[in-house]
Design an enzyme around this catalytic site. Structure first.
Site, PDB file in Angstrom:
ATOM      1  N   ALA A 122      55.497  62.411  56.378  1.00 50.39           N
ATOM      2  CA  ALA A 122      54.135  62.067  55.970  1.00 50.39           C
ATOM      3  C   ALA A 122      53.443  61.180  56.987  1.00 50.39           C
ATOM      4  CB  ALA A 122      54.175  61.347  54.623  1.00 50.39           C
ATOM      5  N   LYS A 123      54.216  60.494  57.809  1.00 45.83           N
ATOM      6  CA  LYS A 123      53.689  59.615  58.870  1.00 45.83           C
ATOM      7  C   LYS A 123      52.620  58.664  58.339  1.00 45.83           C
ATOM      8  CE  LYS A 123      55.386  62.622  62.461  1.00 45.83           C
ATOM      9  NZ  LYS A 123      55.776  63.874  61.783  1.00 45.83           N
ATOM     10  N   ARG A 124      52.945  58.013  57.226  1.00 42.94           N
ATOM     11  CA  ARG A 124      52.033  57.073  56.612  1.00 42.94           C
ATOM     12  C   ARG A 124      52.157  55.688  57.243  1.00 42.94           C
ATOM     13  NH1 ARG A 124      50.772  61.650  54.765  1.00 42.94           N
ATOM     14  NH2 ARG A 124      50.250  61.973  52.578  1.00 42.94           N
TER      15      ARG A 124
END
Lengths: 278, 278
Positions: free
Chosen positions: A92-94
């Protein structure tokens, strides 16, 4: 899932394969489009076919979000369907300020809140400590922090030389060093792209005990042999992701069967490399 | 929305206020919980009450995701409800390799795909050019790239000194410089936290013409006066976000009324600062 649990799965299956569920409605076999939820139906068959060869599944969240509410429904069904002894990664690369990262953590870790219950989530490091720590507050869950990514754009900032305490190093090296103050190898992993396998030996000196999630083998051109040679540690320490090369190996009615065959080939190659630590 | 359209809105409303829709089910007034969709109902009333004082709305996506499918439904209704002449920001802090960023772009910009149709999205810079460009391929849409953020963790990496062509500068300064090769001030903005207002004058030298999205005024302690003094350019060039201080100013039945009053106060203060360029 603990680090030991994950290692045991690796030993049992003789594999450190992560299958990337980058499921795109435009790429899945046409005969699935008539089913009620084509994305989930595709994932279900891929999971059934590859579960004996894979120790992790990694849905890339963008593929689900792009379909809006329907996509989140397919994602939820998918994560519920994956056998519990297989490690799950929300790619998700949040990352945001503390009180917001807390909500992202709830999104992926708190089933009562969002319906999702992943083992781990990928996080971008640019915003620093308080953007990462809320994820680590969830017992038994993992942060997989971006270290050195597999794409061309990684050269824009990640390789820049930074000065820390009078010492020169690459930005990604400082990310690996600094973030160890936030969590240990029992709760953090790092993303290291297979397309930069020559850096893996240096990276291993900075993070000897951590698991590394390695994308970029296959379609992006990375070599499994090099990744394994330079990246493996005593507990394997690698999860090598393959998505397109497995899940889209065929787009006919035999797609699951062919995916299983491709996953099996990767597993067999991995079994060979694992002999170095067994 | 074009840069000129946005500037005209600012002139018309004498405001550069962005209202942050960080809508948390645990913080909204209790009487709303009996409605069918409390999150949307709260947003609807906040939008009705503040639209005359605000030129932008910024839902922070984490707050919606954390509620799973239901949250995405509330987000979709909210974005459909916002008047079309008001700029909308998906505060999502996305960014991935090219083919994945393309899907994130579809998520926020392509209504036919996801149901959402924002004017802009916030993007994290760590993965470089190809993680940003797919968003810029959407005509009339905007990337708001993280420059210097408002949180404590910004000191971990963003202020590190990097060397570029023999010159020393902070990492965030190089992000501002390098990213101008990817898109101009008609398609890109930057996030610059109000808690670091003393840096705004230097930042303006690097990006004189760009709009800056400035969070951190209010609850996080930044000063609107300083932000306006150091950050304003000839076309205003500022969107100052306020979330908690407006939307949670009251948690009684009068919440919308009180939010309007708070938004009006900010707008009045902004009207004063705008006189410098009118």
């Amino acid at each position: 899932m603990t680090k030991q649990d994950l290692f045991e799965q690796i030993l049992k299956k003789k594999s450190y394969l992560c299958v990337g569920l980058d499921t795109d409605i435009k790429k899945i076999p046409k005969h699935l489009l008539a089913t009620e939820d084509p994305i989930f139906e595709f994932n279900r068959q891929i999971i059934d076919a590859t579960a004996q060869y894979a120790v992790a599944y990694k849905p890339n969240i963008a593929f689900y979000e792009a379909m809006g509410v329907k996509g989140w429904q397919s994602l939820q069904k998918t994560i519920d369907y994956i056998p519990k002894d297989i490690f799950t990664i929300a790619d998700a690369k949040r990352g945001d300020i503390g009180n917001t990262s807390e909500l992202y953590a709830r999104t992926f870790f708190d089933k009562a809140s969002s319906g999702l219950d992943f083992d781990s989530v990928t996080v971008a490091p640019y915003m620093g400590r308080d953007s990462v720590q809320p994820f680590l507050a969830f017992e038994g869950k993992w942060v997989i922090l971006l270290g050195l990514t597999s794409n061309v754009g990684s050269h824009d900032f990640q390789h820049l030389k930074v000065e820390v305490d009078g010492e020169q190093k690459a930005l990604f090296e400082q990310v690996l060093t600094k973030s160890q103050e936030w969590g240990g190898s029992d709760a953090m992993m790092y993303v290291v792209g297979a397309t930069q396998a020559d850096k893996l030996a240096e990276i291993r000196k900075i993070v000897p005990d951590h698991f590394l999630l390695v994308p970029g083998v296959g379609a992006q051109g990375g070599s499994l042999e090099e990744v394994s040679r330079y990246g493996m540690n005593k507990q394997c320490g690698l999860l090598v992701n393959s998505a397109r090369a497995i899940i889209y190996a065929s787009n006919g009615e035999d797609f699951a069967e062919v995916a299983a065959e491709e996953a099996r080939k990767v597993q067999q190659e991995m079994e060979g490399y694992l002999s170095a630590i067994l």
